[in-house]
Design a protein around this motif. Structure first.
Motif, PDB file in Angstrom:
ATOM      1  N   MET A   1       0.791  -1.220   0.027  1.00  0.00           N
ATOM      2  CA  MET A   1       0.088   0.110  -0.069  1.00  0.00           C
ATOM      3  C   MET A   1       0.860   1.218   0.096  1.00  0.00           C
ATOM      4  O   MET A   1       1.928   1.375   0.577  1.00  0.00           O
ATOM      5  CB  MET A   1      -1.158  -0.188   1.198  1.00  0.00           C
ATOM      6  CG  MET A   1      -1.836   1.151   1.252  1.00  0.00           C
ATOM      7  SD  MET A   1      -2.787   1.374   2.679  1.00  0.00           S
ATOM      8  CE  MET A   1      -4.173  -0.398   2.253  1.00  0.00           C
TER       9      MET A   1
ATOM     10  N   THR B   1       0.877   6.981   9.617  1.00  0.00           N
ATOM     11  CA  THR B   1       1.124   6.552   8.152  1.00  0.00           C
ATOM     12  C   THR B   1       2.850   6.428   8.119  1.00  0.00           C
ATOM     13  O   THR B   1       3.309   5.390   7.563  1.00  0.00           O
ATOM     14  CB  THR B   1       0.579   7.513   7.016  1.00  0.00           C
ATOM     15  OG1 THR B   1      -0.841   7.501   7.258  1.00  0.00           O
ATOM     16  CG2 THR B   1       0.735   6.624   5.746  1.00  0.00           C
TER      17      THR B   1
ATOM     18  N   GLY C   1      -9.395   8.441   7.925  1.00  0.00           N
ATOM     19  CA  GLY C   1     -10.968   7.991   7.998  1.00  0.00           C
ATOM     20  C   GLY C   1     -11.117   7.495   9.382  1.00  0.00           C
ATOM     21  O   GLY C   1     -12.038   7.688  10.028  1.00  0.00           O
ATOM     22  N   ASP C   2     -10.182   6.369   9.787  1.00  0.00           N
ATOM     23  CA  ASP C   2     -10.303   5.684  10.987  1.00  0.00           C
ATOM     24  C   ASP C   2     -10.397   6.734  12.121  1.00  0.00           C
ATOM     25  O   ASP C   2     -11.015   6.626  13.082  1.00  0.00           O
ATOM     26  CB  ASP C   2      -9.197   4.794  11.209  1.00  0.00           C
ATOM     27  CG  ASP C   2      -9.286   3.406  10.048  1.00  0.00           C
ATOM     28  OD1 ASP C   2     -10.381   3.404   9.425  1.00  0.00           O
ATOM     29  OD2 ASP C   2      -8.465   2.657   9.685  1.00  0.00           O
TER      30      ASP C   2
ATOM     31  N   ASP D   1      -2.949   5.850  -0.122  1.00  0.00           N
ATOM     32  CA  ASP D   1      -3.817   5.183   0.449  1.00  0.00           C
ATOM     33  C   ASP D   1      -3.852   4.912   1.685  1.00  0.00           C
ATOM     34  O   ASP D   1      -4.923   4.712   2.647  1.00  0.00           O
ATOM     35  CB  ASP D   1      -3.914   3.714  -0.491  1.00  0.00           C
ATOM     36  CG  ASP D   1      -3.996   4.143  -2.036  1.00  0.00           C
ATOM     37  OD1 ASP D   1      -4.609   5.112  -2.354  1.00  0.00           O
ATOM     38  OD2 ASP D   1      -3.453   3.443  -2.767  1.00  0.00           O
ATOM     39  N   LYS D   2      -2.642   4.663   2.192  1.00  0.00           N
ATOM     40  CA  LYS D   2      -2.530   4.188   4.054  1.00  0.00           C
ATOM     41  C   LYS D   2      -2.788   5.591   4.557  1.00  0.00           C
ATOM     42  O   LYS D   2      -3.377   5.364   5.551  1.00  0.00           O
ATOM     43  CB  LYS D   2      -0.956   4.186   4.050  1.00  0.00           C
ATOM     44  CG  LYS D   2      -0.631   3.548   5.580  1.00  0.00           C
ATOM     45  CD  LYS D   2      -1.306   2.247   5.763  1.00  0.00           C
ATOM     46  CE  LYS D   2      -1.013   1.710   7.073  1.00  0.00           C
ATOM     47  NZ  LYS D   2      -1.832   0.475   7.293  1.00  0.00           N
TER      48      LYS D   2
ATOM     49  N   ALA E   1      -6.783   6.007   4.747  1.00  0.00           N
ATOM     50  CA  ALA E   1      -7.133   5.022   5.472  1.00  0.00           C
ATOM     51  C   ALA E   1      -7.341   5.498   7.009  1.00  0.00           C
ATOM     52  O   ALA E   1      -8.294   5.224   7.646  1.00  0.00           O
ATOM     53  CB  ALA E   1      -6.836   3.367   5.181  1.00  0.00           C
ATOM     54  N   ASN E   2      -5.986   5.964   7.317  1.00  0.00           N
ATOM     55  CA  ASN E   2      -5.910   6.320   8.892  1.00  0.00           C
ATOM     56  C   ASN E   2      -6.607   7.363   9.146  1.00  0.00           C
ATOM     57  O   ASN E   2      -7.077   7.745  10.326  1.00  0.00           O
ATOM     58  CB  ASN E   2      -4.251   6.398   8.996  1.00  0.00           C
ATOM     59  CG  ASN E   2      -3.394   5.165   8.948  1.00  0.00           C
ATOM     60  OD1 ASN E   2      -3.976   4.032   9.254  1.00  0.00           O
ATOM     61  ND2 ASN E   2      -2.215   5.262   8.646  1.00  0.00           N
TER      62      ASN E   2
END
Length: 204
Positions: free
Chosen positions: A1, A73, A12-13, A5-6, A9-10
């Protein structure tokens, strides 16, 4: 990844976690609604206040989430590399320690050999000193013996000449002559005894 992208994702979390149930974000909204209900604030005014507050809260939470997502990240994507670097550092440190230990053993061995060499040199110097001392003592004794031999020879000749000329040599003089002879040989002949009688009589 990849990083983007990473990061997404982080991010959003983190936003989900910061606005989920029982978070300060939700507790603030609940408290405001309770107060608006309590004081019968109109829906229009309520919507205006909440929208302004949510904008401020969202900006703060978003900025914080972005910063944390960026850091998280970076850490996640560089974790393996950092671990490999730490492993290499640990390996290098271990190799240096092993090399130092080997070098220390070599230095200890070298120091032991140097000590042995110094001890041998000290012993040699001591032996040479003892030899020189014994040689000096032997020379001193030889010089002394030579003086005694010369004096004894002179005295023995004197006694012989006088006796040959018919003179009676005093017993004390004869005693001195034999004492001098005894002094020369007493260490080489420890069992030798000195004469006890020194008077001489003419033959009949």
């Amino acid at each position: 990844m990849n990083f983007t992208d990473k990061y997404i994702a982080n991010f959003g979390d983190l936003l989900t976690e910061t606005t989920a149930a029982n978070t300060p974000y939700q507790k603030t909204l609940e408290y405001l609604n309770e107060q608006y209900d309590k004081y019968n604030i109109s829906n229009e005014l309520r919507a205006k206040h909440i929208s302004e507050l949510l904008a401020n809260l969202t900006m703060g939470y978003t900025a914080q989430a972005m910063a944390q997502a960026m850091e998280l990240t970076y850490r996640e994507l560089t974790f393996d590399e950092e671990m490999n670097g730490l492993k290499e550092q640990t390996k290098s440190a271990r190799l240096r320690n092993e090399e130092l230990e080997r070098g220390m053993n070599d230095r200890l061995t070298g120091l032991k050999k140097q000590n042995e060499l110094v001890d041998a040199q000290i012993k040699k110097l001591k032996d040479e000193t003892e030899l020189a001392k014994s040689q000096k003592e032997a020379i001193d004794r030889q010089v002394k013996d030579n003086r005694v031999i010369k004096a004894t020879s002179t005295l023995g000749g004197f006694i012989s000449e006088n006796q040959a000329g018919g003179m009676i040599v005093p017993a004390d003089m004869t005693k001195v002559f034999f004492d001098m002879l005894f002094g020369l040989v007493k260490e080489d002949l420890p069992g030798l005894g000195k004469p006890a009688k020194f008077d001489m009589e003419k033959r009949k």
